[in-house]
Write an enzyme that holds these catalytic residues in place. Structure first.
Site, short mmCIF file in Angstrom:
data_model
loop_
_atom_site.label_atom_id
_atom_site.label_comp_id
_atom_site.label_asym_id
_atom_site.label_seq_id
_atom_site.Cartn_x
_atom_site.Cartn_y
_atom_site.Cartn_z
N ASP A 334 10.19 4.76 -8.80
CA ASP A 334 9.56 6.01 -8.35
C ASP A 334 8.04 5.89 -8.34
O ASP A 334 7.46 5.06 -9.04
CB ASP A 334 9.95 7.17 -9.28
CG ASP A 334 9.57 6.89 -10.73
OD1 ASP A 334 9.84 5.77 -11.20
OD2 ASP A 334 8.98 7.77 -11.38
N GLU A 335 7.45 6.74 -7.54
CA GLU A 335 5.99 6.96 -7.53
C GLU A 335 5.18 5.65 -7.60
O GLU A 335 4.19 5.58 -8.33
CB GLU A 335 5.58 7.85 -8.72
CG GLU A 335 6.24 9.21 -8.69
CD GLU A 335 6.00 10.02 -9.97
OE1 GLU A 335 5.77 11.23 -9.85
OE2 GLU A 335 6.05 9.45 -11.07
N SER A 336 5.60 4.66 -6.83
CA SER A 336 4.86 3.40 -6.84
C SER A 336 3.71 3.50 -5.84
O SER A 336 3.65 2.73 -4.87
CB SER A 336 5.80 2.25 -6.48
OG SER A 336 6.79 2.14 -7.46
#
Ligand code: TNX
Length: 526
Positions: A334-336
């Site tokens: 997530d949220e990379s």
């Protein structure tokens, strides 16, 4: 005393004994009992069973696992009743004053977790296809008892419970909770306490978020700095902490005994500052970052081009997979925001292969759908319908964790002190009043493996706070995962929850007393 008087006394004594033994148990209505999650079918028969100090727990068949379940039940009933109930195997027909646990062949819709609970004035029978089902049935039986059964000290009272029949099985096979032990660290004793609390509501998965920017929480023997350095702090600069592999095994075993699967998550390629601070070689510029104690997300990334990165990941997965008996390994994803998409896609593809090579099934947050995910990979939806649809188009199954319904770190309302509000306020109605199969247009029940309630802990620092954010919302989520939609009605749930408050208080669970429920009016007899 003359002989006549003596004989008279004996006759009177026997008459009294006979009369008291014939006295019927009080009439009770099983439909009045608060059961959470609500069972598929409850039939009341209007009588009651009395648990006494000579009631036996009888195990039908010679399953050692079932015998252990008998012990578990005896231990559960002991503190409040003071009864030291005998547990023994039997092959005899049912005898009265006993609780039978037995494995039989129930119809296929009962699956592994379904059970039948039959309570008469003479005995209690729990039947299931597997011990797992018996365990779920015991959780229901607990709730049929007066709330005081949950007290940790001796209660001076009788233990009558309503008679009737319960036929029950879950609507989803995956019913999970997630605890973020990175932003704030929680000791293994706390995790065990959380396991006990969620097991009561028939959840069967605990996902542990074990690594993030603020801390690495699981010992990896081949990369020791991850924990000795990377685990040494947390949000706000506290001293953090980590689980040794022995601690982790202990947690896994504790969960297993409650038929809960532990899912380890190593979040990557983003959310990796703790690892990047521990080993300079994992950074593209070869320089270690500083430990981080803030609350921002999306600033860190593993160096996706370096060979050593994959050596590192392979070691981590290998060591963790070896001590994880459950089938899943969560890779985050997530949220990379600091990883270019052209790096992110091959990275996820490679990590997916590594997990599979170590014999585990991949789970990732919904962003992973941009990679070439396999149909066996599970997509954990947290807010972008497009991602869930893309996952389904790749034949993957979805775990639903909609942030505006299931995120236990969202504030209840504008005056909740703890928590965040980026996904909006989530009061009890918002948390309960939705249905998995209609949440995302285009995604049907068949595409969904189940639901999970994540508790991120940027603002949550101890168990009292964990309980406050999780309870009672998680009870509603447990019911969504277990009970067929057609049986779930908010007004009915509200009434049950209100009556259940006494039980939560007895268990000393620090729940949020939402204004949506008139708790004081609670005149439950239990
Ligand atoms: C989003 S949801 C995150 C977490 C944060 C959380 C706070 C998701 C997969 N990632 O890193 O802790 O929001 O609510």
């Amino acid at each position: 005393m003359t002989l006549k008087k003596y004989l008279n006394t004996i006759v009177i004594f026997f008459l009294v004994a006979l009369l008291t033994s014939c006295k019927e148990n009080p009439k009770m209505n099983l439909l009045d009992e608060v059961l959470l999650p609500k069972p598929v079918l409850v039939k009341a028969t209007g009588s009651s069973f009395e648990l006494k100090n000579d009631t036996k727990i009888l195990i039908k068949g010679d399953s050692e696992e079932l015998f252990q379940m008998g012990k578990y039940l005896a231990n559960l009933l002991k503190p409040a009743t003071g009864f030291d109930l005998e547990v023994k195997a039997t092959s005899k027909k049912t005898i009265s004053n006993s609780i039978y646990l037995m494995l039989t062949k129930l119809e296929s819709n009962y699956g592994e977790e379904g059970y039948q609970l039959n309570i008469t004035d003479k005995n209690i029978i729990i039947k299931a296809n597997s011990v797992k089902g018996v365990f779920r049935g015991i959780q229901t039986l607990r709730q049929v008892f007066p709330s005081e059964i949950e007290a940790s000290n001796l209660q001076n009272r009788k233990w009558f419970i309503a008679s009737g029949e319960i036929y029950d099985y879950p609507q989803f096979t995956y019913r999970g909770a997630m605890l973020d032990v990175t932003r704030h660290f929680f000791k293994k004793e706390d995790v065990k306490k959380y396991i006990d609390m969620i097991a009561m509501y028939k959840l069967n998965v605990l996902h542990l978020h074990l690594s993030d920017d603020q801390g690495w929480r699981i010992e990896i023997k081949s990369w020791p700095n991850l924990t000795t350095y990377g685990g040494s702090t947390e949000v706000g600069g506290g001293k953090g902490g980590f689980y040794t592999q022995e601690d982790y095994k202990e947690i896994v075993k504790y969960a297993q005994e409650r038929y809960i699967t532990i899912i380890p998550e190593i979040d990557m390629p983003g959310h990796t500052n703790a690892a990047l601070a521990s080993y300079p070689e994992l950074n593209c510029d070869g320089k270690a970052t500083k430990l981080y104690t803030g609350m921002k997300v999306g600033f860190s990334t593993l160096c996706t081009h370096k060979k050593i990165t994959y050596q590192f990941i392979d070691d981590v997965i290998r060591e963790l997979a070896a001590i994880t008996p459950g089938p899943y390994f969560h890779i985050g994803g997530d949220e990379s925001h600091s990883t270019k998409i052209e790096d992110y896609i091959p990275f996820i593809n490679k990590v997916q292969e590594l997990v599979i090579a170590h014999g585990k099934q991949v789970i990732g947050w919904d962003e992973i759908v941009s990679a070439t995910i396999k149909p066996t990979t599970l997509v954990q939806y947290w807010g972008r319908p497009k991602n869930a649809l893309k996952g389904v188009s790749k034949n993957a199954k979805i775990i639903l964790s909609p942030s505006d319904r299931t995120y236990l770190d969202m504030k209840y309302d504008s005056i909740t002190k703890l928590g965040l509000k980026w996904a909006g306020y989530v009061d009890l109605d918002k948390a309960y009043n939705w249905s998995p199969s209609t949440l995302i247009p285009g995604i049907s029940k068949e595409d969904i493996l189940g639901i999970e309630s994540p508790l991120w802990t940027e603002t949550v620092t101890n168990m009292e706070e964990v309980e406050f954010m999780a309870f009672p919302r998680i009870i509603g989520h447990a019911e969504i995962g277990w009970t067929p939609d057609s049986l779930r009605v908010w007004d009915d749930y509200k009434m049950r929850l209100k009556k259940h408050a006494k039980r939560l208080k007895i268990m000393k669970i620090n729940f949020y007393p939402s204004v949506l429920i008139d708790w004081n009016e609670s005149k439950s007899k239990k």
